[in-house]
Design a protein around this motif. Sequence first.
Motif, PDB file in Angstrom:
ATOM      1  N   GLU B  48       0.931  -1.543  -0.366  1.00 25.06           N
ATOM      2  CA  GLU B  48      -0.155   0.040  -0.063  1.00 25.06           C
ATOM      3  C   GLU B  48       0.573   1.085  -0.015  1.00 25.06           C
ATOM      4  N   SER B  49       1.964   0.676   0.311  1.00 22.26           N
ATOM      5  CA  SER B  49       2.784   2.240   0.152  1.00 22.26           C
ATOM      6  C   SER B  49       3.823   2.133  -1.064  1.00 22.26           C
ATOM      7  N   TYR B  50       4.958   3.393  -1.322  1.00 22.61           N
ATOM      8  CA  TYR B  50       5.512   3.425  -2.393  1.00 22.61           C
ATOM      9  C   TYR B  50       7.426   3.621  -1.723  1.00 22.61           C
ATOM     10  N   VAL B  51       7.884   3.132  -2.433  1.00 21.12           N
ATOM     11  CA  VAL B  51       9.377   4.112  -2.232  1.00 21.12           C
ATOM     12  C   VAL B  51       9.696   4.560  -3.358  1.00 21.12           C
ATOM     13  N   GLU B  52       9.645   5.742  -3.101  1.00 21.65           N
ATOM     14  CA  GLU B  52       9.967   7.353  -4.023  1.00 21.65           C
ATOM     15  C   GLU B  52      11.739   7.679  -4.471  1.00 21.65           C
ATOM     16  N   LEU B  53      11.959   7.203  -5.240  1.00 18.11           N
ATOM     17  CA  LEU B  53      13.614   7.192  -5.827  1.00 18.11           C
ATOM     18  C   LEU B  53      13.530   8.992  -6.435  1.00 18.11           C
ATOM     19  N   LEU B  54      14.093   9.877  -5.890  1.00 19.90           N
ATOM     20  CA  LEU B  54      14.164  11.243  -6.181  1.00 19.90           C
ATOM     21  C   LEU B  54      15.353  11.483  -6.778  1.00 19.90           C
ATOM     22  N   ARG B  55      15.815  11.956  -8.217  1.00 23.10           N
ATOM     23  CA  ARG B  55      16.668  13.067  -8.099  1.00 23.10           C
ATOM     24  C   ARG B  55      16.577  14.330  -8.225  1.00 23.10           C
ATOM     25  N   ALA B  56      17.246  15.053  -7.422  1.00 22.45           N
ATOM     26  CA  ALA B  56      16.933  16.405  -7.863  1.00 22.45           C
ATOM     27  C   ALA B  56      17.043  17.221  -8.965  1.00 22.45           C
ATOM     28  N   GLN B  57      17.175  17.432 -10.732  1.00 21.10           N
ATOM     29  CA  GLN B  57      17.599  17.854 -11.527  1.00 21.10           C
ATOM     30  C   GLN B  57      18.230  19.556 -11.328  1.00 21.10           C
ATOM     31  N   SER B  58      18.733  20.118 -10.332  1.00 20.89           N
ATOM     32  CA  SER B  58      19.947  20.953 -10.140  1.00 20.89           C
ATOM     33  C   SER B  58      20.342  20.717  -9.357  1.00 20.89           C
ATOM     34  N   ASP B  59      21.964  21.561  -9.024  1.00 25.22           N
ATOM     35  CA  ASP B  59      23.105  20.762  -8.453  1.00 25.22           C
ATOM     36  C   ASP B  59      22.780  22.763  -7.757  1.00 25.22           C
ATOM     37  N   PRO B  62      18.302  22.399  -2.010  1.00 26.66           N
ATOM     38  CA  PRO B  62      18.118  21.967  -0.863  1.00 26.66           C
ATOM     39  C   PRO B  62      18.682  20.893  -1.535  1.00 26.66           C
ATOM     40  N   LEU B  63      18.162  19.895  -1.978  1.00 25.70           N
ATOM     41  CA  LEU B  63      18.058  18.246  -2.618  1.00 25.70           C
ATOM     42  C   LEU B  63      19.226  17.275  -2.617  1.00 25.70           C
ATOM     43  N   THR B  64      19.853  18.620  -3.611  1.00 31.83           N
ATOM     44  CA  THR B  64      21.733  17.631  -3.726  1.00 31.83           C
ATOM     45  C   THR B  64      22.973  18.721  -2.741  1.00 31.83           C
ATOM     46  N   ARG B  65      22.400  19.574  -1.586  1.00 30.63           N
ATOM     47  CA  ARG B  65      23.237  19.898  -0.513  1.00 30.63           C
ATOM     48  C   ARG B  65      22.907  18.332   0.351  1.00 30.63           C
ATOM     49  N   PHE B  66      21.465  18.682   0.217  1.00 35.16           N
ATOM     50  CA  PHE B  66      21.054  17.057   1.265  1.00 35.16           C
ATOM     51  C   PHE B  66      22.060  15.829   0.706  1.00 35.16           C
ATOM     52  N   LEU B  67      21.993  15.885   0.207  1.00 33.73           N
ATOM     53  CA  LEU B  67      22.438  14.682  -0.486  1.00 33.73           C
ATOM     54  C   LEU B  67      24.238  14.471  -0.955  1.00 33.73           C
TER      55      LEU B  67
END
Lengths: 131, 131
Positions: B48-59, B62-67
Amino acid sequence: LEIDHVGILVADLDRAVRFHVEALGFTESFREFVADQDVEIAGLCAGESYVELLRAQSDDSPLTRFLGQAQTKLHHIAYRVADLRAALAECSSRGIAAIDESPRRGARNSLVAFLHPKSTNGVLIELCQRD
Amino acid sequence: LEIDHVGILVADLDRAVRFHVEALGFTESFREFVADQDVEIAGLCAGESYVELLRAQSDDSPLTRFLGQAQTKLHHIAYRVADLRAALAECSSRGIAAIDESPRRGARNSLVAFLHPKSTNGVLIELCQRD
Protein backbone atom coordinates in the motif's frame (compact mmCIF):
# COMPACT_ATOMS: atom_id res chain seq x y z
CA LEU A 1 8.01 -6.32 -1.57
CA GLU A 2 6.47 -4.26 1.18
CA ILE A 3 7.89 -1.87 3.73
CA ASP A 4 8.11 -3.74 7.02
CA HIS A 5 9.32 -0.71 8.90
CA VAL A 6 11.33 2.48 8.79
CA GLY A 7 13.94 2.86 11.51
CA ILE A 8 14.39 6.34 12.97
CA LEU A 9 17.21 6.99 15.43
CA VAL A 10 16.27 9.25 18.32
CA ALA A 11 18.17 10.77 21.22
CA ASP A 12 15.16 10.72 23.57
CA LEU A 13 12.80 7.79 23.12
CA ASP A 14 9.97 8.96 25.38
CA ARG A 15 9.94 12.37 23.79
CA ALA A 16 9.91 10.90 20.28
CA VAL A 17 7.08 8.51 21.15
CA ARG A 18 5.10 11.36 22.68
CA PHE A 19 5.51 13.44 19.54
CA HIS A 20 4.37 10.64 17.25
CA VAL A 21 1.42 9.66 19.46
CA GLU A 22 0.19 13.04 20.65
CA ALA A 23 1.04 15.27 17.72
CA LEU A 24 0.74 12.89 14.77
CA GLY A 25 -1.82 10.42 16.09
CA PHE A 26 0.15 7.17 16.04
CA THR A 27 -0.49 4.25 18.39
CA GLU A 28 2.45 2.76 20.24
CA SER A 29 2.36 -0.90 19.40
CA PHE A 30 5.35 -2.34 21.27
CA ARG A 31 8.48 -1.41 23.16
CA GLU A 32 11.37 -3.79 23.57
CA PHE A 33 15.09 -4.03 24.09
CA VAL A 34 17.09 -5.85 21.42
CA ALA A 35 20.19 -6.94 23.30
CA ASP A 36 22.52 -7.88 20.47
CA GLN A 37 22.04 -4.43 18.95
CA ASP A 38 22.01 -2.76 22.37
CA VAL A 39 19.01 -0.72 21.28
CA GLU A 40 15.63 0.08 22.77
CA ILE A 41 12.87 0.12 20.17
CA ALA A 42 9.43 1.70 20.30
CA GLY A 43 7.19 0.49 17.50
CA LEU A 44 4.39 2.63 16.12
CA CYS A 45 1.63 1.00 14.14
CA ALA A 46 1.38 2.25 10.53
CA GLY A 47 -1.09 0.03 8.69
CA GLU A 48 0.78 -3.11 7.64
CA SER A 49 4.07 -1.40 8.46
CA TYR A 50 5.72 0.05 11.53
CA VAL A 51 7.71 3.11 12.37
CA GLU A 52 10.46 1.97 14.71
CA LEU A 53 11.99 4.61 16.95
CA LEU A 54 15.45 3.45 17.99
CA ARG A 55 17.43 4.60 21.00
CA ALA A 56 20.99 3.30 21.26
CA GLN A 57 21.91 2.45 24.83
CA SER A 58 25.65 2.92 24.55
CA ASP A 59 27.59 6.06 23.75
CA ASP A 60 30.09 4.30 21.51
CA SER A 61 27.68 2.31 19.33
CA PRO A 62 27.61 2.90 15.55
CA LEU A 63 24.02 4.10 16.03
CA THR A 64 25.11 6.84 18.41
CA ARG A 65 27.82 7.93 15.97
CA PHE A 66 25.29 7.92 13.10
CA LEU A 67 22.93 10.15 15.08
CA GLY A 68 25.69 12.60 16.01
CA GLN A 69 24.32 15.84 17.41
CA ALA A 70 20.90 15.37 15.80
CA GLN A 71 17.80 14.71 17.89
CA THR A 72 16.30 12.35 15.29
CA LYS A 73 17.56 10.93 12.01
CA LEU A 74 16.23 8.46 9.45
CA HIS A 75 18.41 5.37 9.82
CA HIS A 76 17.20 2.44 7.70
CA ILE A 77 14.37 1.02 5.65
CA ALA A 78 13.30 -2.59 6.10
CA TYR A 79 11.60 -4.62 3.39
CA ARG A 80 9.50 -7.64 4.28
CA VAL A 81 10.40 -10.92 2.64
CA ALA A 82 8.65 -14.27 2.96
CA ASP A 83 11.84 -16.29 3.35
CA LEU A 84 14.88 -14.41 4.61
CA ARG A 85 17.40 -17.21 4.05
CA ALA A 86 16.26 -17.53 0.43
CA ALA A 87 16.38 -13.74 -0.01
CA LEU A 88 19.92 -13.58 1.36
CA ALA A 89 21.00 -16.41 -0.94
CA GLU A 90 19.47 -14.58 -3.88
CA CYS A 91 21.23 -11.35 -2.90
CA SER A 92 24.52 -13.20 -2.58
CA SER A 93 24.09 -14.75 -6.02
CA ARG A 94 23.66 -11.24 -7.43
CA GLY A 95 26.82 -10.01 -5.76
CA ILE A 96 25.04 -8.04 -3.03
CA ALA A 97 26.92 -8.27 0.23
CA ALA A 98 25.14 -8.48 3.57
CA ILE A 99 26.29 -7.28 6.97
CA ASP A 100 24.46 -10.24 8.46
CA GLU A 101 25.21 -13.32 6.40
CA SER A 102 22.64 -15.30 8.32
CA PRO A 103 19.39 -14.11 9.91
CA ARG A 104 19.33 -12.86 13.47
CA ARG A 105 16.47 -11.94 15.81
CA GLY A 106 15.05 -8.44 15.56
CA ALA A 107 12.10 -6.80 17.24
CA ARG A 108 8.73 -8.62 17.37
CA ASN A 109 10.65 -11.91 17.17
CA SER A 110 11.22 -11.29 13.46
CA LEU A 111 14.26 -12.53 11.55
CA VAL A 112 16.35 -9.71 10.14
CA ALA A 113 19.52 -9.09 8.16
CA PHE A 114 21.11 -5.87 6.96
CA LEU A 115 22.53 -5.57 3.47
CA HIS A 116 25.93 -3.93 3.23
CA PRO A 117 25.68 -0.22 2.34
CA LYS A 118 28.50 -0.64 -0.18
CA SER A 119 26.15 -2.94 -2.10
CA THR A 120 23.15 -0.62 -1.88
CA ASN A 121 24.93 2.62 -2.84
CA GLY A 122 24.68 3.95 0.68
CA VAL A 123 21.18 3.52 2.11
CA LEU A 124 21.02 1.03 4.95
CA ILE A 125 18.53 -1.65 3.85
CA GLU A 126 17.24 -4.37 6.14
CA LEU A 127 15.42 -7.50 5.01
CA CYS A 128 12.89 -8.74 7.51
CA GLN A 129 10.86 -11.93 7.85
CA ARG A 130 7.93 -11.75 10.21
CA ASP A 131 7.56 -14.34 12.90
CA LEU B 1 -1.71 6.62 10.04
CA GLU B 2 0.04 4.68 7.31
CA ILE B 3 3.30 5.16 5.48
CA ASP B 4 2.45 6.66 2.10
CA HIS B 5 6.04 6.58 0.91
CA VAL B 6 9.66 6.86 1.88
CA GLY B 7 11.70 9.34 -0.14
CA ILE B 8 15.26 8.33 -1.01
CA LEU B 9 17.56 10.83 -2.69
CA VAL B 10 19.75 9.35 -5.38
CA ALA B 11 22.53 10.69 -7.59
CA ASP B 12 21.70 8.38 -10.51
CA LEU B 13 18.01 7.59 -10.96
CA ASP B 14 18.32 4.87 -13.61
CA ARG B 15 20.97 3.07 -11.62
CA ALA B 16 18.91 3.25 -8.43
CA VAL B 17 15.77 1.98 -10.19
CA ARG B 18 17.77 -0.87 -11.72
CA PHE B 19 19.11 -1.88 -8.31
CA HIS B 20 15.66 -1.89 -6.72
CA VAL B 21 14.02 -3.74 -9.61
CA GLU B 22 16.71 -6.22 -10.59
CA ALA B 23 18.42 -6.87 -7.27
CA LEU B 24 15.57 -6.44 -4.80
CA GLY B 25 12.58 -7.38 -6.96
CA PHE B 26 10.55 -4.16 -6.91
CA THR B 27 8.22 -3.07 -9.70
CA GLU B 28 8.58 0.44 -11.07
CA SER B 29 5.14 1.93 -10.75
CA PHE B 30 5.54 5.47 -12.11
CA ARG B 31 8.10 8.02 -13.14
CA GLU B 32 7.35 11.71 -13.22
CA PHE B 33 8.82 15.16 -12.96
CA VAL B 34 7.51 17.40 -10.18
CA ALA B 35 8.27 20.87 -11.49
CA ASP B 36 7.84 22.97 -8.36
CA GLN B 37 10.35 20.77 -6.54
CA ASP B 38 12.53 20.43 -9.65
CA VAL B 39 12.80 16.73 -8.98
CA GLU B 40 12.39 13.58 -11.03
CA ILE B 41 10.68 10.78 -9.11
CA ALA B 42 10.64 7.07 -9.77
CA GLY B 43 8.01 5.28 -7.70
CA LEU B 44 8.40 1.67 -6.68
CA CYS B 45 5.37 -0.27 -5.57
CA ALA B 46 5.59 -1.55 -1.96
CA GLY B 47 2.18 -2.93 -1.01
CA GLU B 48 0.00 0.00 0.00
CA SER B 49 3.09 2.22 0.14
CA TYR B 50 5.73 3.42 -2.29
CA VAL B 51 9.43 3.86 -2.27
CA GLU B 52 10.11 7.12 -4.10
CA LEU B 53 13.57 7.54 -5.59
CA LEU B 54 14.25 11.26 -6.01
CA ARG B 55 16.75 12.85 -8.35
CA ALA B 56 17.19 16.61 -8.01
CA GLN B 57 17.59 18.29 -11.38
CA SER B 58 19.54 21.32 -10.25
CA ASP B 59 22.96 21.45 -8.63
CA ASP B 60 21.99 24.15 -6.16
CA SER B 61 18.76 22.68 -4.82
CA PRO B 62 18.44 21.85 -1.11
CA LEU B 63 18.06 18.21 -2.18
CA THR B 64 21.45 18.22 -3.89
CA ARG B 65 23.04 19.79 -0.80
CA PHE B 66 21.34 17.19 1.43
CA LEU B 67 22.71 14.34 -0.72
CA GLY B 68 26.22 15.76 -0.67
CA GLN B 69 28.79 13.27 -1.92
CA ALA B 70 26.58 10.28 -1.16
CA GLN B 71 25.12 8.12 -3.93
CA THR B 72 21.85 7.55 -2.05
CA LYS B 73 20.44 8.87 1.22
CA LEU B 74 17.15 8.50 3.08
CA HIS B 75 15.45 11.89 2.79
CA HIS B 76 11.91 11.89 4.20
CA ILE B 77 9.01 9.79 5.38
CA ALA B 78 5.49 10.55 4.24
CA TYR B 79 2.39 9.65 6.24
CA ARG B 80 -0.97 9.31 4.53
CA VAL B 81 -3.81 11.38 5.88
CA ALA B 82 -7.43 11.43 4.75
CA ASP B 83 -7.76 15.22 4.79
CA LEU B 84 -4.54 17.19 4.47
CA ARG B 85 -6.06 20.60 5.19
CA ALA B 86 -7.58 19.28 8.40
CA ALA B 87 -4.30 17.58 9.36
CA LEU B 88 -2.36 20.81 8.81
CA ALA B 89 -4.87 22.76 10.89
CA GLU B 90 -4.54 20.17 13.65
CA CYS B 91 -0.74 20.37 13.51
CA SER B 92 -0.90 24.14 13.66
CA SER B 93 -3.19 24.02 16.70
CA ARG B 94 -0.58 21.84 18.43
CA GLY B 95 2.20 24.28 17.64
CA ILE B 96 3.76 22.16 14.89
CA ALA B 97 5.04 24.36 12.09
CA ALA B 98 4.81 23.33 8.45
CA ILE B 99 7.10 24.24 5.57
CA ASP B 100 4.02 24.19 3.34
CA GLU B 101 1.21 25.99 5.09
CA SER B 102 -1.21 24.89 2.44
CA PRO B 103 -1.21 21.70 0.36
CA ARG B 104 0.61 21.55 -2.95
CA ARG B 105 0.67 18.92 -5.69
CA GLY B 106 3.10 16.03 -5.30
CA ALA B 107 3.66 12.90 -7.34
CA ARG B 108 0.65 10.80 -8.43
CA ASN B 109 -1.47 13.97 -8.24
CA SER B 110 -1.48 13.69 -4.47
CA LEU B 111 -1.68 16.67 -2.13
CA VAL B 112 1.39 17.05 0.05
CA ALA B 113 2.87 19.28 2.73
CA PHE B 114 6.12 19.05 4.65
CA LEU B 115 6.25 19.69 8.36
CA HIS B 116 9.08 21.90 9.55
CA PRO B 117 12.07 19.85 10.83
CA LYS B 118 12.36 22.18 13.82
CA SER B 119 8.91 20.94 14.89
CA THR B 120 9.72 17.27 14.33
CA ASN B 121 13.13 17.21 16.07
CA GLY B 122 14.93 16.83 12.77
CA VAL B 123 13.38 14.15 10.59
CA LEU B 124 11.70 15.52 7.49
CA ILE B 125 8.07 14.43 7.67
CA GLU B 126 5.61 14.85 4.81
CA LEU B 127 1.85 14.54 5.11
CA CYS B 128 0.20 13.20 1.98
CA GLN B 129 -3.39 12.95 0.81
CA ARG B 130 -3.98 10.59 -2.07
CA ASP B 131 -5.83 11.81 -5.10
